[in-house]
Design an enzyme around this catalytic site. Sequence first.
Site, PDB file in Angstrom:
ATOM      1  N   GLY A 238      38.973  91.159 -69.347  1.00 55.29           N
ATOM      2  CA  GLY A 238      39.991  92.008 -69.940  1.00 55.29           C
ATOM      3  C   GLY A 238      40.835  91.195 -70.897  1.00 55.29           C
ATOM      4  O   GLY A 238      40.790  89.956 -70.887  1.00 55.29           O
TER       5      GLY A 238
ATOM      6  N   GLN B 277      48.270  88.853 -75.712  1.00 60.90           N
ATOM      7  CA  GLN B 277      47.549  87.574 -75.636  1.00 60.90           C
ATOM      8  C   GLN B 277      47.055  87.094 -76.987  1.00 60.90           C
ATOM      9  O   GLN B 277      46.727  85.912 -77.132  1.00 60.90           O
ATOM     10  CB  GLN B 277      46.361  87.678 -74.668  1.00 60.90           C
TER      11      GLN B 277
ATOM     12  N   CYS C  66      42.701  83.811 -65.929  1.00 54.47           N
ATOM     13  CA  CYS C  66      43.276  84.470 -67.112  1.00 54.47           C
ATOM     14  C   CYS C  66      42.941  83.615 -68.320  1.00 54.47           C
ATOM     15  O   CYS C  66      43.053  82.386 -68.257  1.00 54.47           O
ATOM     16  CB  CYS C  66      44.783  84.589 -66.948  1.00 54.47           C
ATOM     17  N   LEU C  67      42.568  84.262 -69.400  1.00 58.36           N
ATOM     18  CA  LEU C  67      42.224  83.527 -70.619  1.00 58.36           C
ATOM     19  C   LEU C  67      43.439  82.791 -71.190  1.00 58.36           C
ATOM     20  O   LEU C  67      43.282  81.853 -71.965  1.00 58.36           O
ATOM     21  CB  LEU C  67      41.623  84.476 -71.657  1.00 58.36           C
TER      22      LEU C  67
ATOM     23  N   HIS D 283      46.214  93.338 -63.508  1.00 58.76           N
ATOM     24  CA  HIS D 283      46.366  92.055 -64.203  1.00 58.76           C
ATOM     25  C   HIS D 283      46.656  92.282 -65.694  1.00 58.76           C
ATOM     26  O   HIS D 283      47.593  91.696 -66.247  1.00 58.76           O
ATOM     27  CB  HIS D 283      45.091  91.221 -64.016  1.00 58.76           C
ATOM     28  N   GLU D 284      45.841  93.139 -66.327  1.00 55.94           N
ATOM     29  CA  GLU D 284      46.015  93.346 -67.777  1.00 55.94           C
ATOM     30  C   GLU D 284      47.347  94.009 -68.088  1.00 55.94           C
ATOM     31  O   GLU D 284      48.030  93.632 -69.047  1.00 55.94           O
ATOM     32  CB  GLU D 284      44.861  94.165 -68.349  1.00 55.94           C
TER      33      GLU D 284
ATOM     34  N   HIS E 128      50.390  91.882 -68.347  1.00 55.88           N
ATOM     35  CA  HIS E 128      50.627  91.200 -69.628  1.00 55.88           C
ATOM     36  C   HIS E 128      51.591  91.993 -70.517  1.00 55.88           C
ATOM     37  O   HIS E 128      52.227  91.422 -71.402  1.00 55.88           O
ATOM     38  CB  HIS E 128      49.310  91.000 -70.384  1.00 55.88           C
TER      39      HIS E 128
HETATM   40 NI    NI Z   1      45.228  87.605 -68.235  1.00 58.55          NI
END
Ligand code: NI
Length: 179
Positions: free
Chosen positions: A47, A52, A101-102, A143-144, A147
């Site tokens: 995701g 981000q 997480c990226l 999670h997304e 953000h």
């Molecule tokens: Ni993330």
Amino acid sequence: MTVQTILKMGDARLLRMAEPVQAFNTPELHQLLQDMQDTMAAANGAGLAAPQIGVNLQVVIFGTGQVNPRYPQYEPVPRTVLINPVIEPLGPQEEVDWEGCLSVPGLRAKVPRYSRIRYRGFDPLGQPIKRDAEAFHARVVQHECDHLIGKLYPMRVRDFSQFGFTSVLFPGLDALEDD
Ligand code: NI
């Protein structure tokens, strides 16, 4: 194909409250979504949220429609664009499982999330989305959407004995990390 730079934890832009999208089906929105999809695919992410890549809008994408190599043990999550989302827990039950997480490359932690949620929002054309989700699907959405309120998963960790480097925790997955 435009792969954008993914902001990393410590960048203040990841801590903002994202703004709602006001206009759907615009060239600007479609360009943002294309950039997000290209960026997520290049990083093998499950995701990605617009903040981000430095865009402070309530836009998330998630799912791959197939098993994700970074999360091979989980069910596929439907490919979804979710705009201006709202999440409602369906009951108080939580479950704890590993997340990465990226924006937090190289690390994983066990994070508590609601087991079952209902989420609502809009697709890129402005059509409403309403779904119930559980397990990994519910985890990815929570999670997304975090953000979009300036929360990264380390802020949700309760047991820091279960927070570590992917290369140590899961040696076989190290090659899949993007850092
Ligand atoms: Ni993330």
